[in-house]
Design an enzyme around this catalytic site. Structure first.
Site, mmCIF file in Angstrom:
data_model
loop_
_atom_site.group_PDB
_atom_site.id
_atom_site.type_symbol
_atom_site.label_atom_id
_atom_site.label_comp_id
_atom_site.label_asym_id
_atom_site.label_seq_id
_atom_site.Cartn_x
_atom_site.Cartn_y
_atom_site.Cartn_z
ATOM 1 N N SER A 44 9.104 9.422 10.201
ATOM 2 C CA SER A 44 8.258 10.330 9.539
ATOM 3 C C SER A 44 8.763 11.800 10.253
ATOM 4 O O SER A 44 9.680 12.107 10.946
ATOM 5 C CB SER A 44 7.103 10.854 10.677
ATOM 6 O OG SER A 44 6.285 11.114 9.951
ATOM 7 N N LYS A 96 8.403 6.619 16.324
ATOM 8 C CA LYS A 96 9.120 8.104 14.698
ATOM 9 C C LYS A 96 10.133 7.821 15.721
ATOM 10 O O LYS A 96 11.028 8.611 14.833
ATOM 11 C CB LYS A 96 8.183 8.478 13.937
ATOM 12 C CG LYS A 96 7.214 7.780 13.661
ATOM 13 C CD LYS A 96 7.636 6.984 12.332
ATOM 14 C CE LYS A 96 7.231 5.710 11.765
ATOM 15 N NZ LYS A 96 7.225 5.210 10.194
ATOM 16 N N TYR A 115 2.954 7.530 17.953
ATOM 17 C CA TYR A 115 3.477 7.346 16.918
ATOM 18 C C TYR A 115 4.263 8.566 16.741
ATOM 19 O O TYR A 115 6.100 8.276 16.861
ATOM 20 C CB TYR A 115 2.650 7.888 15.743
ATOM 21 C CG TYR A 115 2.814 7.839 14.143
ATOM 22 C CD1 TYR A 115 2.868 6.827 13.872
ATOM 23 C CD2 TYR A 115 2.591 9.645 13.689
ATOM 24 C CE1 TYR A 115 3.314 6.890 12.441
ATOM 25 C CE2 TYR A 115 3.052 9.057 12.084
ATOM 26 C CZ TYR A 115 3.272 7.933 11.920
ATOM 27 O OH TYR A 115 4.185 8.045 10.437
ATOM 28 N N SER A 153 0.952 -1.329 0.305
ATOM 29 C CA SER A 153 0.121 -0.064 0.444
ATOM 30 C C SER A 153 1.314 1.245 0.005
ATOM 31 O O SER A 153 2.118 1.244 0.335
ATOM 32 C CB SER A 153 -0.741 -0.375 1.391
ATOM 33 O OG SER A 153 -1.635 0.620 1.396
ATOM 34 N N THR A 195 -2.057 8.903 1.088
ATOM 35 C CA THR A 195 -1.894 6.918 1.320
ATOM 36 C C THR A 195 -3.157 7.133 2.026
ATOM 37 O O THR A 195 -4.149 7.604 2.823
ATOM 38 C CB THR A 195 -0.764 6.610 2.229
ATOM 39 O OG1 THR A 195 -0.937 7.478 3.210
ATOM 40 C CG2 THR A 195 1.155 7.033 1.051
HETATM 41 N N1 LIG Z 1 1.817 9.273 4.409
HETATM 42 C C1 LIG Z 1 2.178 9.596 5.432
HETATM 43 O O1 LIG Z 1 1.568 11.317 5.398
HETATM 44 C C2 LIG Z 1 3.118 9.236 5.493
HETATM 45 C C3 LIG Z 1 4.161 10.296 6.411
HETATM 46 C C4 LIG Z 1 5.401 10.340 7.376
HETATM 47 C C5 LIG Z 1 5.778 9.197 7.577
HETATM 48 N N2 LIG Z 1 4.914 7.769 6.763
HETATM 49 C C6 LIG Z 1 5.150 6.423 6.756
HETATM 50 O O2 LIG Z 1 5.550 6.107 5.906
HETATM 51 C C7 LIG Z 1 4.814 4.360 5.504
HETATM 52 C C8 LIG Z 1 4.337 3.902 5.099
HETATM 53 O O3 LIG Z 1 2.933 4.415 5.579
HETATM 54 P P1 LIG Z 1 1.794 4.286 3.900
HETATM 55 O O4 LIG Z 1 0.873 5.900 4.024
HETATM 56 O O5 LIG Z 1 1.796 3.748 2.926
HETATM 57 O O6 LIG Z 1 0.547 4.131 4.586
HETATM 58 P P2 LIG Z 1 -0.472 2.591 3.935
HETATM 59 O O7 LIG Z 1 -0.907 2.871 3.046
HETATM 60 O O8 LIG Z 1 -1.542 2.581 4.970
HETATM 61 O O9 LIG Z 1 0.805 1.997 3.935
HETATM 62 C C9 LIG Z 1 1.263 0.710 5.591
HETATM 63 C C10 LIG Z 1 1.778 -0.159 4.783
HETATM 64 O O10 LIG Z 1 2.622 -0.593 6.377
HETATM 65 C C11 LIG Z 1 1.612 -2.383 6.102
HETATM 66 N N3 LIG Z 1 1.755 -2.381 7.625
HETATM 67 C C12 LIG Z 1 0.945 -2.338 8.880
HETATM 68 N N4 LIG Z 1 0.671 -2.679 9.423
HETATM 69 C C13 LIG Z 1 1.583 -3.910 9.815
HETATM 70 C C14 LIG Z 1 2.499 -5.047 10.575
HETATM 71 N N5 LIG Z 1 2.029 -4.946 11.489
HETATM 72 N N6 LIG Z 1 2.846 -6.026 9.554
HETATM 73 C C15 LIG Z 1 3.453 -5.726 8.809
HETATM 74 N N7 LIG Z 1 3.074 -5.089 7.887
HETATM 75 C C16 LIG Z 1 2.477 -3.941 8.310
HETATM 76 C C17 LIG Z 1 0.837 -2.551 5.671
HETATM 77 O O11 LIG Z 1 0.261 -3.992 4.459
HETATM 78 P P3 LIG Z 1 -0.802 -4.543 5.578
HETATM 79 O O12 LIG Z 1 -1.957 -3.850 5.641
HETATM 80 O O13 LIG Z 1 -0.799 -5.953 3.836
HETATM 81 O O14 LIG Z 1 -0.088 -5.280 6.631
HETATM 82 C C18 LIG Z 1 0.982 -0.836 4.575
HETATM 83 O O15 LIG Z 1 2.104 -2.165 3.564
HETATM 84 C C19 LIG Z 1 5.009 4.375 7.553
HETATM 85 O O16 LIG Z 1 6.289 4.172 8.733
HETATM 86 C C20 LIG Z 1 4.581 5.730 7.721
HETATM 87 O O17 LIG Z 1 4.428 5.447 9.469
HETATM 88 C C21 LIG Z 1 3.546 8.112 6.214
#
Ligand SMILES: NC(=O)c1ccc[n+]([C@@H]2O[C@H](COP(=O)([O-])OP(=O)(O)OC[C@H]3O[C@@H](n4cnc5c(N)ncnc54)[C@H](OP(=O)(O)O)[C@@H]3O)[C@@H](O)[C@H]2O)c1
Length: 261
Positions: free
Chosen positions: A140, A157, A153, A16, A188
Protein backbone atom coordinates in the site's frame (compact mmCIF):
# COMPACT_ATOMS: atom_id res chain seq x y z
CA UNK A 1 0.32 -13.90 -26.18
CA UNK A 2 -0.60 -12.64 -22.73
CA UNK A 3 1.93 -13.05 -19.90
CA UNK A 4 -0.79 -14.90 -18.02
CA UNK A 5 -1.88 -17.35 -20.75
CA UNK A 6 -1.81 -20.91 -19.40
CA UNK A 7 -0.10 -19.88 -16.14
CA UNK A 8 -1.27 -21.07 -12.74
CA UNK A 9 -1.87 -18.03 -10.55
CA UNK A 10 -2.54 -18.38 -6.82
CA UNK A 11 -4.48 -15.24 -5.88
CA UNK A 12 -5.42 -14.35 -2.30
CA UNK A 13 -8.20 -11.93 -1.40
CA UNK A 14 -10.05 -13.11 -4.51
CA UNK A 15 -13.55 -12.73 -3.03
CA UNK A 16 -13.73 -8.92 -3.01
CA UNK A 17 -12.38 -5.60 -4.31
CA UNK A 18 -9.01 -5.56 -6.05
CA UNK A 19 -8.61 -9.36 -5.86
CA UNK A 20 -12.03 -10.00 -7.38
CA UNK A 21 -11.26 -7.60 -10.25
CA UNK A 22 -7.86 -9.28 -10.75
CA UNK A 23 -9.51 -12.71 -10.82
CA UNK A 24 -11.86 -11.65 -13.62
CA UNK A 25 -9.08 -10.07 -15.68
CA UNK A 26 -6.67 -12.97 -15.11
CA UNK A 27 -9.30 -15.51 -16.18
CA UNK A 28 -9.97 -13.47 -19.33
CA UNK A 29 -6.22 -13.43 -19.99
CA UNK A 30 -6.07 -17.24 -19.93
CA UNK A 31 -4.73 -17.89 -16.41
CA UNK A 32 -5.65 -20.93 -14.34
CA UNK A 33 -6.58 -19.59 -10.92
CA UNK A 34 -6.37 -20.84 -7.37
CA UNK A 35 -8.76 -18.54 -5.52
CA UNK A 36 -8.09 -17.93 -1.82
CA UNK A 37 -9.80 -16.02 0.99
CA UNK A 38 -11.70 -17.15 4.10
CA UNK A 39 -15.17 -17.51 2.54
CA UNK A 40 -15.41 -20.69 0.44
CA UNK A 41 -18.99 -19.91 -0.68
CA UNK A 42 -18.07 -16.43 -1.93
CA UNK A 43 -15.03 -17.84 -3.75
CA UNK A 44 -17.15 -20.56 -5.37
CA UNK A 45 -19.56 -17.88 -6.64
CA UNK A 46 -16.57 -15.96 -8.02
CA UNK A 47 -15.21 -19.11 -9.71
CA UNK A 48 -18.53 -19.83 -11.40
CA UNK A 49 -18.67 -16.29 -12.77
CA UNK A 50 -15.18 -16.37 -14.31
CA UNK A 51 -14.27 -17.17 -17.89
CA UNK A 52 -13.60 -20.95 -18.11
CA UNK A 53 -14.73 -21.80 -14.54
CA UNK A 54 -13.47 -25.38 -14.98
CA UNK A 55 -9.88 -24.12 -15.12
CA UNK A 56 -10.06 -22.56 -11.65
CA UNK A 57 -10.27 -23.88 -8.12
CA UNK A 58 -11.16 -22.59 -4.68
CA UNK A 59 -8.80 -22.91 -1.71
CA UNK A 60 -10.34 -21.31 1.38
CA UNK A 61 -7.76 -20.28 4.00
CA UNK A 62 -7.75 -18.00 7.02
CA UNK A 63 -4.53 -16.01 6.80
CA UNK A 64 -4.92 -14.72 10.36
CA UNK A 65 -3.41 -18.15 11.18
CA UNK A 66 -0.59 -18.24 8.64
CA UNK A 67 1.16 -21.48 9.67
CA UNK A 68 -2.14 -23.38 9.74
CA UNK A 69 -3.07 -21.84 6.37
CA UNK A 70 0.26 -22.89 4.85
CA UNK A 71 -0.10 -26.45 6.19
CA UNK A 72 -3.60 -26.75 4.72
CA UNK A 73 -2.45 -25.24 1.41
CA UNK A 74 0.53 -27.61 1.19
CA UNK A 75 -1.77 -30.60 1.68
CA UNK A 76 -4.33 -29.31 -0.85
CA UNK A 77 -1.89 -28.21 -3.53
CA UNK A 78 0.53 -31.15 -3.31
CA UNK A 79 3.14 -30.79 -6.03
CA UNK A 80 1.05 -28.47 -8.19
CA UNK A 81 3.25 -25.93 -9.99
CA UNK A 82 2.48 -22.31 -9.07
CA UNK A 83 3.73 -19.87 -11.70
CA UNK A 84 2.59 -16.69 -9.97
CA UNK A 85 1.63 -16.05 -6.33
CA UNK A 86 -0.31 -12.82 -5.76
CA UNK A 87 -0.50 -12.00 -2.04
CA UNK A 88 -3.41 -9.58 -2.19
CA UNK A 89 -5.56 -10.49 0.85
CA UNK A 90 -5.41 -7.85 3.53
CA UNK A 91 -7.21 -5.93 6.21
CA UNK A 92 -6.86 -2.27 7.16
CA UNK A 93 -7.39 -0.33 10.40
CA UNK A 94 -9.26 2.73 11.61
CA UNK A 95 -8.32 3.39 15.25
CA UNK A 96 -5.99 5.62 17.26
CA UNK A 97 -2.97 4.02 18.95
CA UNK A 98 -4.39 4.91 22.38
CA UNK A 99 -7.62 3.03 21.60
CA UNK A 100 -6.13 -0.07 19.91
CA UNK A 101 -5.78 -3.41 21.71
CA UNK A 102 -2.52 -5.33 21.27
CA UNK A 103 -4.50 -8.23 19.82
CA UNK A 104 -5.55 -5.96 16.93
CA UNK A 105 -1.91 -5.12 16.16
CA UNK A 106 -1.13 -8.84 16.17
CA UNK A 107 -4.08 -9.63 13.88
CA UNK A 108 -3.00 -6.98 11.35
CA UNK A 109 0.52 -8.40 11.36
CA UNK A 110 -0.73 -11.98 10.99
CA UNK A 111 -2.82 -11.24 7.90
CA UNK A 112 -0.89 -8.42 6.21
CA UNK A 113 2.68 -9.53 7.05
CA UNK A 114 3.06 -13.12 8.31
CA UNK A 115 0.41 -14.39 5.87
CA UNK A 116 2.54 -13.13 2.98
CA UNK A 117 5.66 -14.78 4.40
CA UNK A 118 3.93 -18.13 5.01
CA UNK A 119 2.59 -18.44 1.44
CA UNK A 120 5.83 -17.14 -0.06
CA UNK A 121 7.85 -19.75 1.86
CA UNK A 122 5.50 -22.42 0.55
CA UNK A 123 5.98 -21.63 -3.16
CA UNK A 124 9.58 -20.37 -3.15
CA UNK A 125 11.52 -23.68 -3.01
CA UNK A 126 9.81 -25.05 -6.16
CA UNK A 127 10.17 -21.75 -7.98
CA UNK A 128 13.91 -21.77 -7.27
CA UNK A 129 14.15 -25.41 -8.29
CA UNK A 130 12.41 -24.62 -11.59
CA UNK A 131 14.26 -21.29 -11.89
CA UNK A 132 10.93 -19.77 -12.77
CA UNK A 133 8.20 -17.97 -10.89
CA UNK A 134 6.78 -14.61 -9.88
CA UNK A 135 5.86 -13.49 -6.36
CA UNK A 136 3.69 -10.41 -5.98
CA UNK A 137 2.45 -8.66 -2.85
CA UNK A 138 -0.15 -5.93 -2.68
CA UNK A 139 1.25 -3.60 -0.02
CA UNK A 140 0.00 0.00 0.00
CA UNK A 141 0.97 3.65 -0.14
CA UNK A 142 0.45 3.14 3.61
CA UNK A 143 3.65 1.07 3.38
CA UNK A 144 5.59 4.25 2.54
CA UNK A 145 3.74 6.97 4.49
CA UNK A 146 2.41 6.60 8.04
CA UNK A 147 -0.89 8.35 8.76
CA UNK A 148 -3.32 8.68 11.67
CA UNK A 149 -5.66 5.77 12.54
CA UNK A 150 -3.58 3.18 10.67
CA UNK A 151 -0.57 2.59 12.97
CA UNK A 152 -0.78 -1.23 12.83
CA UNK A 153 -1.65 -1.32 9.14
CA UNK A 154 1.25 1.05 8.40
CA UNK A 155 3.62 -1.21 10.33
CA UNK A 156 2.52 -4.34 8.48
CA UNK A 157 2.52 -2.70 5.04
CA UNK A 158 5.95 -1.03 5.62
CA UNK A 159 7.26 -4.39 6.83
CA UNK A 160 6.02 -6.36 3.88
CA UNK A 161 7.77 -4.01 1.43
CA UNK A 162 11.02 -4.72 3.31
CA UNK A 163 10.33 -8.45 3.14
CA UNK A 164 9.74 -8.22 -0.62
CA UNK A 165 12.94 -6.17 -1.12
CA UNK A 166 14.88 -8.84 0.74
CA UNK A 167 13.19 -11.61 -1.27
CA UNK A 168 14.16 -9.80 -4.51
CA UNK A 169 17.78 -9.56 -3.40
CA UNK A 170 17.94 -13.22 -2.31
CA UNK A 171 16.41 -14.48 -5.58
CA UNK A 172 18.36 -12.20 -7.91
CA UNK A 173 19.54 -14.09 -11.01
CA UNK A 174 17.62 -17.24 -10.01
CA UNK A 175 14.62 -16.88 -12.30
CA UNK A 176 12.16 -15.55 -9.70
CA UNK A 177 10.58 -12.13 -10.26
CA UNK A 178 9.42 -10.10 -7.23
CA UNK A 179 6.86 -7.29 -7.49
CA UNK A 180 5.36 -5.00 -4.84
CA UNK A 181 2.12 -3.19 -5.68
CA UNK A 182 1.38 -0.01 -3.72
CA UNK A 183 -2.20 1.17 -4.25
CA UNK A 184 -3.38 4.57 -3.05
CA UNK A 185 -7.10 5.06 -2.40
CA UNK A 186 -9.15 2.41 -4.25
CA UNK A 187 -12.94 2.16 -4.11
CA UNK A 188 -13.44 -1.24 -2.40
CA UNK A 189 -14.77 -2.65 0.88
CA UNK A 190 -11.40 -2.04 2.58
CA UNK A 191 -12.60 0.74 4.90
CA UNK A 192 -15.82 -1.14 5.69
CA UNK A 193 -13.76 -4.21 6.69
CA UNK A 194 -11.09 -2.24 8.59
CA UNK A 195 -10.41 -3.22 12.19
CA UNK A 196 -11.25 -0.76 14.96
CA UNK A 197 -9.56 -0.64 18.38
CA UNK A 198 -11.33 -3.70 19.79
CA UNK A 199 -10.98 -5.76 16.60
CA UNK A 200 -14.53 -5.25 15.32
CA UNK A 201 -15.03 -4.10 11.72
CA UNK A 202 -15.61 -0.38 11.04
CA UNK A 203 -18.77 -1.30 9.13
CA UNK A 204 -19.02 1.71 6.83
CA UNK A 205 -17.21 3.33 3.92
CA UNK A 206 -14.89 6.30 4.22
CA UNK A 207 -14.82 9.17 1.72
CA UNK A 208 -11.14 8.68 0.81
CA UNK A 209 -11.68 5.13 -0.47
CA UNK A 210 -15.11 5.90 -1.95
CA UNK A 211 -13.45 8.72 -3.94
CA UNK A 212 -10.57 6.53 -5.12
CA UNK A 213 -10.09 4.84 -8.47
CA UNK A 214 -12.08 1.68 -9.25
CA UNK A 215 -10.91 -1.82 -8.29
CA UNK A 216 -11.03 -2.71 -11.99
CA UNK A 217 -8.63 0.07 -12.93
CA UNK A 218 -6.30 -0.82 -10.03
CA UNK A 219 -6.36 -4.50 -11.07
CA UNK A 220 -5.65 -3.68 -14.73
CA UNK A 221 -2.71 -1.42 -13.86
CA UNK A 222 -1.36 -3.97 -11.36
CA UNK A 223 -1.54 -6.84 -13.85
CA UNK A 224 0.21 -4.71 -16.46
CA UNK A 225 3.03 -3.89 -14.01
CA UNK A 226 3.35 -7.58 -13.02
CA UNK A 227 3.51 -8.63 -16.68
CA UNK A 228 6.33 -6.12 -17.21
CA UNK A 229 8.21 -7.57 -14.23
CA UNK A 230 8.29 -4.24 -12.34
CA UNK A 231 9.92 -4.29 -8.91
CA UNK A 232 7.55 -1.76 -7.36
CA UNK A 233 4.63 0.29 -8.64
CA UNK A 234 2.37 2.94 -7.09
CA UNK A 235 -1.22 2.91 -8.36
CA UNK A 236 -3.95 5.49 -7.77
CA UNK A 237 -4.72 9.14 -8.34
CA UNK A 238 -4.29 12.52 -6.66
CA UNK A 239 -2.41 12.93 -3.40
CA UNK A 240 -2.43 9.22 -2.53
CA UNK A 241 -0.52 8.47 -5.74
CA UNK A 242 1.93 11.35 -5.19
CA UNK A 243 2.53 10.59 -1.51
CA UNK A 244 5.49 8.14 -1.86
CA UNK A 245 7.29 10.59 -4.18
CA UNK A 246 6.64 13.50 -1.79
CA UNK A 247 7.73 11.38 1.18
CA UNK A 248 11.04 10.64 -0.52
CA UNK A 249 11.90 14.15 -1.68
CA UNK A 250 9.91 16.42 0.68
CA UNK A 251 9.57 14.44 3.94
CA UNK A 252 8.96 17.57 6.05
CA UNK A 253 6.03 18.57 3.87
CA UNK A 254 4.50 15.10 4.21
CA UNK A 255 4.96 15.14 8.01
CA UNK A 256 2.99 18.41 8.12
CA UNK A 257 0.28 17.18 5.77
CA UNK A 258 -0.41 13.95 7.67
CA UNK A 259 -0.33 15.69 11.06
CA UNK A 260 -2.96 18.20 9.99
CA UNK A 261 -5.22 15.78 8.14
N1 LIG B 1 -8.71 -0.32 -1.25
C1 LIG B 1 -7.67 0.45 -0.99
O1 LIG B 1 -7.78 1.70 -0.95
C2 LIG B 1 -6.32 -0.17 -0.79
C3 LIG B 1 -5.21 0.69 -0.78
C4 LIG B 1 -3.96 0.14 -0.58
C5 LIG B 1 -3.79 -1.22 -0.41
N2 LIG B 1 -4.89 -2.03 -0.43
C6 LIG B 1 -4.66 -3.46 -0.23
O2 LIG B 1 -5.27 -4.18 -1.29
C7 LIG B 1 -5.56 -5.50 -0.85
C8 LIG B 1 -6.99 -5.86 -1.24
O3 LIG B 1 -7.88 -5.03 -0.49
P1 LIG B 1 -9.29 -4.50 -1.06
O4 LIG B 1 -9.19 -3.03 -1.12
O5 LIG B 1 -9.68 -5.24 -2.26
O6 LIG B 1 -10.22 -4.83 0.21
P2 LIG B 1 -11.46 -5.79 0.43
O7 LIG B 1 -12.51 -5.51 -0.59
O8 LIG B 1 -11.81 -5.64 1.87
O9 LIG B 1 -10.88 -7.26 0.16
C9 LIG B 1 -10.02 -7.89 1.09
C10 LIG B 1 -9.83 -9.34 0.69
O10 LIG B 1 -8.97 -9.98 1.66
C11 LIG B 1 -9.60 -11.18 2.13
N3 LIG B 1 -9.24 -11.42 3.52
C12 LIG B 1 -9.45 -10.60 4.59
N4 LIG B 1 -9.06 -11.20 5.73
C13 LIG B 1 -8.60 -12.42 5.38
C14 LIG B 1 -8.07 -13.52 6.11
N5 LIG B 1 -7.97 -13.49 7.45
N6 LIG B 1 -7.69 -14.63 5.43
C15 LIG B 1 -7.82 -14.71 4.07
N7 LIG B 1 -8.31 -13.70 3.34
C16 LIG B 1 -8.70 -12.58 3.97
C17 LIG B 1 -11.09 -10.91 1.96
O11 LIG B 1 -11.85 -12.13 1.78
P3 LIG B 1 -12.72 -12.90 2.89
O12 LIG B 1 -13.55 -11.89 3.61
O13 LIG B 1 -13.52 -13.87 2.07
O14 LIG B 1 -11.71 -13.57 3.76
C18 LIG B 1 -11.12 -10.12 0.66
O15 LIG B 1 -11.11 -11.01 -0.44
C19 LIG B 1 -5.28 -5.52 0.66
O16 LIG B 1 -4.02 -6.08 0.92
C20 LIG B 1 -5.28 -4.04 1.02
O17 LIG B 1 -4.52 -3.77 2.17
C21 LIG B 1 -6.14 -1.55 -0.62
Amino acid sequence: MSYYQGKTVWLTGASSGIGLAMAKQLAEAGAHLILTSRRADALEAVRQGLAHPERHRVLALDLSQPEQAATTAAAELGDQVIDILINNAGVSQRSLILDTDMKVYRQLMEIDYFGVIALTKLVLPRMLERQSGHIVTVSSVAGKVGTKLRSGYNGAKFGVIGFMDSLRAETYGKGVIVTSILPGFINTQVAHNSLTGDGSALGHEDPDNAGGISAESCAAQSLQAIAKGKAEVVIGSGLSKLAPFLQRFFPGLVRNLVAKR
